[in-house]
Design a protein around this motif. Structure first.
Motif: not given
Length: 106
Positions: A1-29
């Protein structure tokens, strides 16, 4: 179905995320990373910390961050800016404590 923002959503899905969430282990105590601290790879900022703290169960300095997809692979070596200095960090598994969820209490 059509909805407001559908085109923008499809473009975002095609392009992929610009950032990803990660876990880091930092070597400093001495201090955890703080929200907004930079994450660097080869002197280029590739992300920023969302939160950090000491993981008492795993005995590691842990930070969560959003980083560029190219820097989000487990094992990638990065640096985190903490208190004006940079310290080594490694992208780790998303769950450091009980990743198989075997210690669940009923």
């Amino acid at each position: 179905p059509n909805f407001i923002g559908k085109q923008a959503l499809l473009e975002e899905q095609t392009r992929g995320p610009s950032k990803l969430f990660v876990t880091l282990v930092v070597n400093w105590e001495h201090a955890p990373a703080h929200s907004g601290d930079g994450v660097f790879q080869d002197n280029t900022q590739v992300g920023s910390i969302t939160s950090g703290g000491y993981g008492h169960r795993v005995q590691k300095n842990i930070a969560f961050a959003f980083v560029d997809p190219a820097a989000a692979t487990q094992g990638t070596e990065l640096e985190v800016g903490i208190l004006g200095e940079r310290y080594p960090a490694v992208v780790s598994a998303p769950c450091l404590y009980d990743p198989e969820n075997t210690k669940l209490k009923i």
